[in-house]
Design an enzyme around this catalytic site. Structure first.
Site, PDB file in Angstrom:
ATOM      1  N   LYS A  14      31.647  11.817   6.775  1.00  0.00           N
ATOM      2  CA  LYS A  14      31.697  10.400   6.395  1.00  0.00           C
ATOM      3  C   LYS A  14      30.990  10.148   5.056  1.00  0.00           C
ATOM      4  CE  LYS A  14      29.656   8.945  10.225  1.00  0.00           C
ATOM      5  NZ  LYS A  14      29.447  10.229  10.935  1.00  0.00           N
ATOM      6  N   ARG A  89      29.389   1.341  15.266  1.00  0.00           N
ATOM      7  CA  ARG A  89      29.260   2.467  16.184  1.00  0.00           C
ATOM      8  C   ARG A  89      29.302   2.034  17.640  1.00  0.00           C
ATOM      9  NH1 ARG A  89      26.279   6.062  12.463  1.00  0.00           N
ATOM     10  NH2 ARG A  89      25.946   8.035  13.507  1.00  0.00           N
ATOM     11  N   ARG A 128      23.510  22.554   7.556  1.00  0.00           N
ATOM     12  CA  ARG A 128      22.797  21.588   6.730  1.00  0.00           C
ATOM     13  C   ARG A 128      21.322  21.503   7.105  1.00  0.00           C
ATOM     14  NH1 ARG A 128      24.632  15.458   6.937  1.00  0.00           N
ATOM     15  NH2 ARG A 128      23.641  15.684   8.972  1.00  0.00           N
ATOM     16  N   ARG A 134      16.320  16.369   7.594  1.00  0.00           N
ATOM     17  CA  ARG A 134      16.551  15.249   8.504  1.00  0.00           C
ATOM     18  C   ARG A 134      16.005  15.573   9.888  1.00  0.00           C
ATOM     19  NH1 ARG A 134      22.493  12.535   7.768  1.00  0.00           N
ATOM     20  NH2 ARG A 134      22.178  12.271  10.004  1.00  0.00           N
ATOM     21  N   ARG A 145      23.589  13.937  19.626  1.00  0.00           N
ATOM     22  CA  ARG A 145      24.362  13.042  18.743  1.00  0.00           C
ATOM     23  C   ARG A 145      25.857  13.144  19.056  1.00  0.00           C
ATOM     24  NH1 ARG A 145      22.222  15.325  13.289  1.00  0.00           N
ATOM     25  NH2 ARG A 145      23.688  13.926  12.225  1.00  0.00           N
TER      26      ARG A 145
HETATM   27  P1  AP5 Z   1      28.421  14.527   5.833  1.00  0.00           P
HETATM   28  O1  AP5 Z   1      29.303  14.042   4.743  1.00  0.00           O
HETATM   29  O2  AP5 Z   1      26.975  14.349   5.707  1.00  0.00           O
HETATM   30  O3  AP5 Z   1      28.925  13.942   7.236  1.00  0.00           O
HETATM   31  P2  AP5 Z   1      28.498  12.626   7.993  1.00  0.00           P
HETATM   32  O4  AP5 Z   1      29.625  12.283   8.888  1.00  0.00           O
HETATM   33  O5  AP5 Z   1      28.028  11.607   7.020  1.00  0.00           O
HETATM   34  O6  AP5 Z   1      27.294  13.216   8.835  1.00  0.00           O
HETATM   35  P3  AP5 Z   1      25.929  12.544   9.282  1.00  0.00           P
HETATM   36  O7  AP5 Z   1      25.059  13.617   9.759  1.00  0.00           O
HETATM   37  O8  AP5 Z   1      25.402  11.640   8.227  1.00  0.00           O
HETATM   38  O9  AP5 Z   1      26.465  11.696  10.495  1.00  0.00           O
HETATM   39  P4  AP5 Z   1      25.752  10.831  11.516  1.00  0.00           P
HETATM   40  O10 AP5 Z   1      26.805   9.896  11.910  1.00  0.00           O
HETATM   41  O11 AP5 Z   1      25.086  11.582  12.581  1.00  0.00           O
HETATM   42  O12 AP5 Z   1      24.533  10.194  10.680  1.00  0.00           O
HETATM   43  P5  AP5 Z   1      24.133   8.736  10.228  1.00  0.00           P
HETATM   44  O13 AP5 Z   1      23.270   8.882   9.062  1.00  0.00           O
HETATM   45  O14 AP5 Z   1      25.291   7.849  10.163  1.00  0.00           O
HETATM   46  O15 AP5 Z   1      28.781  16.060   6.062  1.00  0.00           O
HETATM   47  C1  AP5 Z   1      28.046  16.845   6.991  1.00  0.00           C
HETATM   48  C2  AP5 Z   1      27.824  18.254   6.405  1.00  0.00           C
HETATM   49  O16 AP5 Z   1      29.090  18.905   6.320  1.00  0.00           O
HETATM   50  C3  AP5 Z   1      27.271  18.269   4.979  1.00  0.00           C
HETATM   51  O17 AP5 Z   1      26.422  19.360   4.841  1.00  0.00           O
HETATM   52  C4  AP5 Z   1      28.506  18.374   4.102  1.00  0.00           C
HETATM   53  O18 AP5 Z   1      28.228  18.997   2.883  1.00  0.00           O
HETATM   54  C5  AP5 Z   1      29.427  19.233   4.977  1.00  0.00           C
HETATM   55  N1  AP5 Z   1      30.852  18.922   4.808  1.00  0.00           N
HETATM   56  C6  AP5 Z   1      31.420  17.686   4.661  1.00  0.00           C
HETATM   57  N2  AP5 Z   1      32.767  17.780   4.580  1.00  0.00           N
HETATM   58  C7  AP5 Z   1      33.054  19.104   4.700  1.00  0.00           C
HETATM   59  C8  AP5 Z   1      34.279  19.835   4.710  1.00  0.00           C
HETATM   60  N3  AP5 Z   1      35.476  19.234   4.565  1.00  0.00           N
HETATM   61  N4  AP5 Z   1      34.211  21.174   4.863  1.00  0.00           N
HETATM   62  C9  AP5 Z   1      33.011  21.799   5.008  1.00  0.00           C
HETATM   63  N5  AP5 Z   1      31.812  21.173   4.994  1.00  0.00           N
HETATM   64  C10 AP5 Z   1      31.837  19.824   4.851  1.00  0.00           C
HETATM   65  O19 AP5 Z   1      23.255   8.250  11.477  1.00  0.00           O
HETATM   66  C11 AP5 Z   1      22.048   8.877  11.804  1.00  0.00           C
HETATM   67  C12 AP5 Z   1      21.379   8.156  12.954  1.00  0.00           C
HETATM   68  O20 AP5 Z   1      21.031   6.841  12.535  1.00  0.00           O
HETATM   69  C13 AP5 Z   1      22.232   7.939  14.207  1.00  0.00           C
HETATM   70  O21 AP5 Z   1      22.187   9.052  15.059  1.00  0.00           O
HETATM   71  C14 AP5 Z   1      21.564   6.724  14.815  1.00  0.00           C
HETATM   72  O22 AP5 Z   1      20.361   7.062  15.448  1.00  0.00           O
HETATM   73  C15 AP5 Z   1      21.219   5.900  13.589  1.00  0.00           C
HETATM   74  N6  AP5 Z   1      22.321   5.002  13.212  1.00  0.00           N
HETATM   75  C16 AP5 Z   1      23.014   5.008  12.048  1.00  0.00           C
HETATM   76  N7  AP5 Z   1      23.951   4.046  12.049  1.00  0.00           N
HETATM   77  C17 AP5 Z   1      23.828   3.413  13.230  1.00  0.00           C
HETATM   78  C18 AP5 Z   1      24.541   2.334  13.821  1.00  0.00           C
HETATM   79  N8  AP5 Z   1      25.550   1.717  13.199  1.00  0.00           N
HETATM   80  N9  AP5 Z   1      24.176   1.964  15.083  1.00  0.00           N
HETATM   81  C19 AP5 Z   1      23.141   2.545  15.730  1.00  0.00           C
HETATM   82  N10 AP5 Z   1      22.448   3.573  15.218  1.00  0.00           N
HETATM   83  C20 AP5 Z   1      22.785   4.007  13.983  1.00  0.00           C
HETATM   84 MG    MG Z   2      26.243  10.501   6.797  1.00  0.00          MG
END
Ligand code: AP5
Ligand code: MG
Length: 190
Positions: A14, A89, A128, A134, A145
């Site tokens: 994402k 979410r 990662r 993180r 997760r």
């Molecule tokens: P990346 O682009 O970072 O993927 P991502 O989907 O953004 O992954 P996140 O870890 O950020 O997702 P998340 O949903 O758990 O975290 P968030 O910060 O939203 O890519 C991942 C890895 O893969 C990278 O190393 C990248 O380089 C690699 N990659 C990407 N594309 C690739 C490809 N095509 N091929 C190979 N490698 C690739 O949320 C974190 C926490 O915050 C949640 O768990 C929750 O506690 C809280 N939170 C956030 N938003 C909310 C909400 N709306 N409601 C409640 N809690 C929330």
């Molecule tokens: Mg992200």
């Protein structure tokens, strides 16, 4: 005005795709995960409260998320629109987003769902974890997760399907290949 939700499991790409979309289409990238991590780094009250939810892989309660999101939306420079990354979410968040945008005479154009298998999600996040720093990139929290994603977040897909806004995107190919597919969808819409 183009408002897009980018959706998918943890590690589905994402953040990576949002940065590319924001640049190419002139959108503001709004990641609730990034906003929460910034609060934690700054040591704010909210940052302290959300820390344990995030490090354990649980969702932060809706009231705080909806509050921070509505505040941030009004502080955004008026670009061509917003790419919402990691929000909504929960169904309650999806309803709140509709209300927040509706009251500003705006709406969501589409939800792009990055489809990636759990095995690939796990591999990407474990890889990662060596450099991300993180608190939620560790084997136990990664499993949690993914579980929370399937139980609580995935049902949001149905909400957008019912509105005819759902767009599945294969997410296991290269970053460039996935972005080409996303670009096609957005260009077709425009
Ligand atoms: P990346 O682009 O970072 O993927 P991502 O989907 O953004 O992954 P996140 O870890 O950020 O997702 P998340 O949903 O758990 O975290 P968030 O910060 O939203 O890519 C991942 C890895 O893969 C990278 O190393 C990248 O380089 C690699 N990659 C990407 N594309 C690739 C490809 N095509 N091929 C190979 N490698 C690739 O949320 C974190 C926490 O915050 C949640 O768990 C929750 O506690 C809280 N939170 C956030 N938003 C909310 C909400 N709306 N409601 C409640 N809690 C929330
Ligand atoms: Mg992200």
């Amino acid at each position: 005005m183009l408002n897009i939700v980018i959706f998918g499991g943890p590690g589905s790409g994402k953040g990576t795709q949002s940065a590319l979309i924001a640049e190419k289409f002139g959108l503001e990238h709004l990641s609730t995960g990034d906003l929460l991590r910034a609060e934690m780094t700054a040591g704010t009250e909210l940052g302290k409260v959300v820390q344990s939810y995030i490090s354990q892989g649980n969702l932060v309660p809706d009231k705080w998320i909806i509050n921070i999101l509505s505040k941030t939306i009004d502080s955004l420079k008026d670009k061509n629109g917003v790419i919402f990354d990691g929000f909504p979410r929960t169904i309650a968040q999806a309803e709140a987003l509709e209300e927040i945008l509706g009251s500003r005479k705006k709406s969501i154009a589409m939800l792009l769902d990055l489809q990636v298998t759990d095995e690939v999600l796990q591999q990407r996040m474990l890889f990662r974890s060596k450099t991300s720093g993180r608190s939620d990139d560790n084997p136990e929290t990664i499993m949690k997760r993914i579980e929370v994603y399937h139980e609580i977040t995935a049902p949001v897909i149905e909400y957008y399907k019912n509105k005819g806004l759902y767009q599945p995107i294969p997410g296991t190919g290269t970053v460039e290949g996935t972005f080409a597919e996303i670009s096609r969808c957005i260009s077709n819409y425009k």
